[in-house]
Scaffold this motif. Structure first.
Motif, PDB file in Angstrom:
ATOM      1  N   ASN A  48       0.810  -1.215   0.000  1.00 36.94           N
ATOM      2  CA  ASN A  48       0.000   0.000   0.000  1.00 36.94           C
ATOM      3  C   ASN A  48       0.847   1.271   0.000  1.00 36.94           C
ATOM      4  OD1 ASN A  48      -2.479  -1.304  -0.022  1.00 36.94           O
ATOM      5  ND2 ASN A  48      -2.534  -1.484   2.206  1.00 36.94           N
ATOM      6  N   LEU A  49       2.137   1.146  -0.355  1.00 39.88           N
ATOM      7  CA  LEU A  49       3.050   2.290  -0.341  1.00 39.88           C
ATOM      8  C   LEU A  49       3.606   2.560  -1.734  1.00 39.88           C
ATOM      9  CD1 LEU A  49       4.829   4.434   1.104  1.00 39.88           C
ATOM     10  CD2 LEU A  49       6.514   2.595   1.470  1.00 39.88           C
ATOM     11  N   GLU A  50       3.542   3.830  -2.127  1.00 40.76           N
ATOM     12  CA  GLU A  50       4.214   4.297  -3.338  1.00 40.76           C
ATOM     13  C   GLU A  50       5.156   5.426  -2.945  1.00 40.76           C
ATOM     14  OE1 GLU A  50       3.237   6.224  -7.759  1.00 40.76           O
ATOM     15  OE2 GLU A  50       1.752   6.359  -6.154  1.00 40.76           O
ATOM     16  N   VAL A  51       6.425   5.285  -3.252  1.00 38.83           N
ATOM     17  CA  VAL A  51       7.418   6.311  -2.948  1.00 38.83           C
ATOM     18  C   VAL A  51       7.708   7.099  -4.223  1.00 38.83           C
ATOM     19  CG1 VAL A  51       9.743   6.781  -2.075  1.00 38.83           C
ATOM     20  CG2 VAL A  51       8.421   4.854  -1.149  1.00 38.83           C
ATOM     21  N   VAL A  52       7.550   8.438  -4.148  1.00 39.59           N
ATOM     22  CA  VAL A  52       7.718   9.282  -5.327  1.00 39.59           C
ATOM     23  C   VAL A  52       8.678  10.427  -5.013  1.00 39.59           C
ATOM     24  CG1 VAL A  52       5.427   8.713  -6.215  1.00 39.59           C
ATOM     25  CG2 VAL A  52       5.722  10.722  -4.748  1.00 39.59           C
ATOM     26  N   GLN A  53       9.219  11.007  -6.066  1.00 39.54           N
ATOM     27  CA  GLN A  53      10.181  12.097  -5.919  1.00 39.54           C
ATOM     28  C   GLN A  53       9.501  13.432  -6.172  1.00 39.54           C
ATOM     29  OE1 GLN A  53      11.762  14.384  -8.209  1.00 39.54           O
ATOM     30  NE2 GLN A  53      13.110  15.126  -6.586  1.00 39.54           N
ATOM     31  N   GLY A  54       9.838  14.413  -5.324  1.00 32.44           N
ATOM     32  CA  GLY A  54       9.287  15.744  -5.502  1.00 32.44           C
ATOM     33  C   GLY A  54       9.915  16.721  -4.531  1.00 32.44           C
ATOM     34  N   ASP A  55       9.713  17.998  -4.774  1.00 30.09           N
ATOM     35  CA  ASP A  55      10.291  19.056  -3.944  1.00 30.09           C
ATOM     36  C   ASP A  55       9.283  20.195  -3.881  1.00 30.09           C
ATOM     37  OD1 ASP A  55      11.722  21.076  -2.736  1.00 30.09           O
ATOM     38  OD2 ASP A  55      13.498  20.856  -4.006  1.00 30.09           O
ATOM     39  N   SER A  59       7.675  24.534  -7.549  1.00 31.59           N
ATOM     40  CA  SER A  59       6.233  24.607  -7.774  1.00 31.59           C
ATOM     41  C   SER A  59       5.825  23.775  -8.985  1.00 31.59           C
ATOM     42  CB  SER A  59       5.818  26.061  -7.986  1.00 31.59           C
ATOM     43  OG  SER A  59       4.429  26.160  -8.179  1.00 31.59           O
ATOM     44  N   GLY A  60       4.803  22.965  -8.784  1.00 34.08           N
ATOM     45  CA  GLY A  60       4.283  22.161  -9.884  1.00 34.08           C
ATOM     46  C   GLY A  60       4.720  20.713  -9.862  1.00 34.08           C
ATOM     47  N   THR A  61       5.665  20.360  -8.984  1.00 31.29           N
ATOM     48  CA  THR A  61       6.142  18.972  -8.962  1.00 31.29           C
ATOM     49  C   THR A  61       5.279  18.064  -8.086  1.00 31.29           C
ATOM     50  OG1 THR A  61       7.642  19.287  -7.071  1.00 31.29           O
ATOM     51  CG2 THR A  61       8.503  19.800  -9.260  1.00 31.29           C
ATOM     52  N   VAL A  62       4.331  18.638  -7.351  1.00 33.64           N
ATOM     53  CA  VAL A  62       3.572  17.870  -6.362  1.00 33.64           C
ATOM     54  C   VAL A  62       2.139  17.594  -6.808  1.00 33.64           C
ATOM     55  CG1 VAL A  62       2.751  17.847  -3.964  1.00 33.64           C
ATOM     56  CG2 VAL A  62       4.982  18.838  -4.510  1.00 33.64           C
ATOM     57  N   GLU A  63       1.598  18.468  -7.628  1.00 38.09           N
ATOM     58  CA  GLU A  63       0.159  18.438  -7.906  1.00 38.09           C
ATOM     59  C   GLU A  63      -0.322  17.097  -8.455  1.00 38.09           C
ATOM     60  OE1 GLU A  63      -2.930  21.086 -10.553  1.00 38.09           O
ATOM     61  OE2 GLU A  63      -1.270  22.113  -9.543  1.00 38.09           O
ATOM     62  N   LYS A  64       0.476  16.466  -9.313  1.00 37.93           N
ATOM     63  CA  LYS A  64       0.044  15.193  -9.902  1.00 37.93           C
ATOM     64  C   LYS A  64      -0.120  14.098  -8.860  1.00 37.93           C
ATOM     65  CE  LYS A  64       4.824  14.075 -11.200  1.00 37.93           C
ATOM     66  NZ  LYS A  64       5.742  13.788 -12.335  1.00 37.93           N
TER      67      LYS A  64
END
Length: 219
Positions: A48-55, A59-64
């Motif tokens: 049940n875990l998905e690890v994703v990259q973002g900062d 701005s704009g790297t998190v919304e998806k």
């Protein structure tokens, strides 16, 4: 809450509180998307875990990653603690970006980590008040300045936010036994483990009594 599963986005998931939030959320049966700057720093595996990259500062790297989420937990923090206190906009700018992305994605429920000593509590002892004002606030003046700015941004938003204000954080294991004060001061609010801060968050993700409130937590 334990009988209901939520889709959580946990930001800063490899930090002290963030990592505990991930593990406790998975234990409680939630589906977790863990956002970190470097996924290699979160070597966890779970169905049940998905690890994703973002900062958040980009701005704009998190919304998806917000699409379809029920709850967002922002557990971001600067490196170095009190010995690394330098001018920062991580908390204010980062969480402002997050709130904008949440608005764009239609996600409302969110938790943010602040700190109890950004304001001097009138119900702690005179000696502790002196330490808070003349030692802690001075050692962490840059971080606290940004946390105050962050809190103002959060409180002016349309999100269904909760701001957690822990005192000195420890690495002790989760106990599930602590005191809280909602929009109030907690007497003798001196210490709390990162694990118990995470415990409170995960066990109150759908608690309407703490929406748009500031919560002090301690033993």
């Amino acid at each position: 809450m334990e009988n209901q599963s939520y889709k959580l986005l946990i930001i800063g998931a490899n930090g002290g509180i963030g990592r505990q939030c991930v593990e406790l959320a998975l234990d409680a049966g939630h589906r977790v998307t863990a956002l970190v700057r470097n996924p290699a720093n979160l070597p966890l595996m779970h169905q049940n875990l998905e690890v994703v990259q973002g900062d958040l500062l980009q701005s704009g790297t998190v919304e998806k990653y917000l699409v379809g989420k029920d709850v967002v937990i922002s557990a971001i923090g600067v490196k170095g603690g009190m010995f690394g206190d330098k001018p920062t906009t991580l908390y204010s700018d980062g969480n402002a970006n997050l709130l904008q992305a949440m608005e764009n994605a239609g996600v409302k429920r969110c938790f943010f980590i602040s700190a109890s000593a950004i304001e001097i509590s009138p119900v702690i002892s005179f000696f502790v008040r002196l330490i808070a004002k003349y030692v802690i606030q001075k050692l962490l003046k840059h971080m606290y300045a940004d946390l105050r700015k962050m809190e103002l941004i959060i409180k002016q938003s349309d999100a269904r936010w909760t701001i957690i204000r822990p005192p000195q954080l420890t690495d002790q294991p989760v106990t599930g036994h602590y005191r809280i004060a909602i929009n109030d001061w907690l007497k003798d609010c001196l210490k709390i483990s990162r694990a118990d801060v995470a415990h409170f968050i995960i066990h109150n993700v759908n608690n309407p009594a703490i929406i748009k409130t500031t919560v002090e937590i301690g033993y």
